[in-house]
Design a protein around this motif. Structure first.
Motif, PDB file in Angstrom:
ATOM      1  N   PRO A 168      36.561  45.842  48.547  1.00  0.00           N
ATOM      2  CA  PRO A 168      37.722  45.342  47.798  1.00  0.00           C
ATOM      3  C   PRO A 168      38.506  44.362  48.649  1.00  0.00           C
ATOM      4  O   PRO A 168      38.392  44.358  49.876  1.00  0.00           O
ATOM      5  CB  PRO A 168      38.543  46.611  47.533  1.00  0.00           C
ATOM      6  N   ILE A 169      39.293  43.536  48.009  1.00  0.00           N
ATOM      7  CA  ILE A 169      40.198  42.649  48.737  1.00  0.00           C
ATOM      8  C   ILE A 169      41.621  42.978  48.325  1.00  0.00           C
ATOM      9  O   ILE A 169      41.908  43.237  47.157  1.00  0.00           O
ATOM     10  CB  ILE A 169      39.878  41.152  48.511  1.00  0.00           C
ATOM     11  N   ASP A 174      41.038  39.239  53.621  1.00  0.00           N
ATOM     12  CA  ASP A 174      39.843  40.043  53.364  1.00  0.00           C
ATOM     13  C   ASP A 174      38.657  39.200  52.906  1.00  0.00           C
ATOM     14  O   ASP A 174      37.519  39.684  52.889  1.00  0.00           O
ATOM     15  CB  ASP A 174      40.141  41.108  52.300  1.00  0.00           C
ATOM     16  N   LEU A 175      38.904  37.949  52.547  1.00  0.00           N
ATOM     17  CA  LEU A 175      37.826  37.064  52.101  1.00  0.00           C
ATOM     18  C   LEU A 175      37.128  36.340  53.255  1.00  0.00           C
ATOM     19  O   LEU A 175      36.040  35.795  53.067  1.00  0.00           O
ATOM     20  CB  LEU A 175      38.381  36.005  51.141  1.00  0.00           C
ATOM     21  N   SER A 241      38.231  43.396  42.397  1.00  0.00           N
ATOM     22  CA  SER A 241      39.645  43.126  42.662  1.00  0.00           C
ATOM     23  C   SER A 241      40.135  42.107  41.643  1.00  0.00           C
ATOM     24  O   SER A 241      39.570  41.009  41.527  1.00  0.00           O
ATOM     25  CB  SER A 241      39.835  42.595  44.087  1.00  0.00           C
ATOM     26  N   GLU A 242      41.172  42.456  40.904  1.00  0.00           N
ATOM     27  CA  GLU A 242      41.591  41.642  39.763  1.00  0.00           C
ATOM     28  C   GLU A 242      42.430  40.450  40.209  1.00  0.00           C
ATOM     29  O   GLU A 242      43.650  40.438  40.127  1.00  0.00           O
ATOM     30  CB  GLU A 242      42.311  42.515  38.742  1.00  0.00           C
ATOM     31  N   THR A 243      41.725  39.423  40.641  1.00  0.00           N
ATOM     32  CA  THR A 243      42.361  38.184  41.075  1.00  0.00           C
ATOM     33  C   THR A 243      42.838  37.336  39.901  1.00  0.00           C
ATOM     34  O   THR A 243      43.775  36.556  40.041  1.00  0.00           O
ATOM     35  CB  THR A 243      41.384  37.360  41.921  1.00  0.00           C
ATOM     36  N   ASN A 304      40.745  47.462  41.659  1.00  0.00           N
ATOM     37  CA  ASN A 304      42.104  47.449  42.201  1.00  0.00           C
ATOM     38  C   ASN A 304      42.838  46.185  41.785  1.00  0.00           C
ATOM     39  O   ASN A 304      42.239  45.117  41.650  1.00  0.00           O
ATOM     40  CB  ASN A 304      42.095  47.570  43.736  1.00  0.00           C
ATOM     41  N   GLU A 305      44.128  46.330  41.508  1.00  0.00           N
ATOM     42  CA  GLU A 305      44.979  45.191  41.200  1.00  0.00           C
ATOM     43  C   GLU A 305      45.595  44.683  42.499  1.00  0.00           C
ATOM     44  O   GLU A 305      45.867  45.463  43.415  1.00  0.00           O
ATOM     45  CB  GLU A 305      46.080  45.596  40.216  1.00  0.00           C
ATOM     46  N   ILE A 306      45.820  43.392  42.587  1.00  0.00           N
ATOM     47  CA  ILE A 306      46.377  42.828  43.817  1.00  0.00           C
ATOM     48  C   ILE A 306      47.529  41.885  43.491  1.00  0.00           C
ATOM     49  O   ILE A 306      47.645  41.388  42.363  1.00  0.00           O
ATOM     50  CB  ILE A 306      45.307  42.063  44.630  1.00  0.00           C
TER      51      ILE A 306
END
Length: 340
Positions: A168-169, A174-175, A241-243, A304-306
């Motif tokens: 996940p990010i 994290d990328l 991860s909901e970008t 996960n939401e970010i």
């Protein structure tokens, strides 16, 4: 999921569909043969919204009195959009669905604006843009700059794109160093490169295996598309991860020269069918967003939401630079003015 915002003037401003191939005759021909149309997209799942849209196009057109037959191809004329663009230009396909990035490669650089990360803030914002003056301007540019090779007859959606990968990010850090399957040129590539990732080219039909065998660390797409392909079940596709970095645009195109050779009745029927297909495709996408998100979770994916603030800030100078480079500052201003 979202309410469609349809603007009738849009479909009037967009030219309609085209062409049969080979020895097919138009309705006005003396032998009365029907006009045959090959309509194609690059997705192979029968549940894909693209298929829903083209099947509605087939239904409405064949129910008209225009004497037209439609043959829908789901990935069988090519799973790469570049193949479909070339086939449309050469007359080996008559109707295709393609992303803006591939149209920009044919010389219509302005269309690349629609692929800019974080250009749209919601489905409502996206619809107000493509169904309004900006959408009409893009349609005219495609026709003019392609020398009438292509006419745009509808704007489809391909959902909201998110990151998914082997981890996940939570932040842009994290990328760093992660390979990501995405476009390897243009503004999309520039964005992911500046975010620290490594854009990597993998054919859509080969992506499941690439994620499973660690050929690529991650990818980005909308729930209906990657879940239908079981990418969330792979070693490097489990973490989503909901970008929400792209409310995606897809272009429904026809060959302009073939369209111009059709009868008025055929043009009208094809335009009505295109309008119906746009509505059906969007409704399918919006409905499937939540359905396939839940399916992914039920099958073991971790979502996960970010906080996307930093991601959005990174996109702004990229948006501004492209607008200046192609002389489209006014278009970007129009798009931003439609934000709520």
């Amino acid at each position: 999921m979202k309410k469609l915002i349809f603007v009738a003037a849009v479909t009037m401003g967009l030219s309609a569909i085209l062409a049969g191939c080979g020895d097919s005759k138009t309705e006005g021909s003396s032998d009365g043969e029907s006009l045959k149309i090959l309509a194609a997209h690059n997705q192979t799942s029968p549940d894909n919204p693209y298929q829903t849209g083209l099947l509605k196009f087939e239904e409405v057109l064949e129910d008209s009195n225009a004497n037209i037959e439609v043959e829908v191809h789901a990935g069988t004329l090519g799973t790469e959009e570049s193949e479909l663009v070339e086939k449309l230009k050469l007359g080996a396909a008559d109707v295709i669905v393609v992303s803006p990035g591939f149209m920009s490669q044919t010389g219509v650089k302005e269309v690349d604006l629609l692929a800019l990360p974080y250009l749209f803030e919601s489905y409502e914002h996206w619809e107000s843009v493509v169904d309004g003056e900006v959408g009409d301007q893009m349609a005219e540019l495609i026709n003019e700059k392609s020398n009438n090779d292509f006419k745009l007859v509808g704007y489809w959606s391909a959902g909201v794109r998110h990151y998914y990968g082997k981890k996940p990010i939570e932040s842009m850090d994290d990328l760093k160093g992660l390979s990501i399957r995405t476009q390897t040129s243009g503004v999309v590539s520039d964005y992911w490169t500046q975010a620290g990732a490594v854009p990597t080219s993998v054919a859509w039909g080969e992506l499941y295996q690439a994620l499973q065998q660690n050929v690529v660390d991650s990818s980005e797409n909308a729930y209906p598309y990657f879940v239908q392909q079981n990418h969330h079940k792979t070693k490097n596709g489990k973490f989503i991860s909901e970008t929400a970095h792209d409310y995606t645009t897809r272009l429904m195109l026809v060959n302009g020269k073939k369209f111009d050779a059709m009868t008025d009745e055929q043009k009208e029927a094809l335009l009505e069918a295109a309008t119906a297909s746009v509505e059906a495709e969007r409704e399918a996408v919006y409905a499937q967003e939540e359905e396939y998100k839940q399916k992914a979770i039920d099958e073991g994916a971790v979502v996960n939401e970010i906080d996307t603030t930093k991601f959005q800030e990174l996109a702004i100078p990229i948006q501004d630079k492209l607008a200046v480079d192609i002389g489209a500052e006014e278009i970007v201003e129009q798009i931003n003015s439609l934000r709520k």
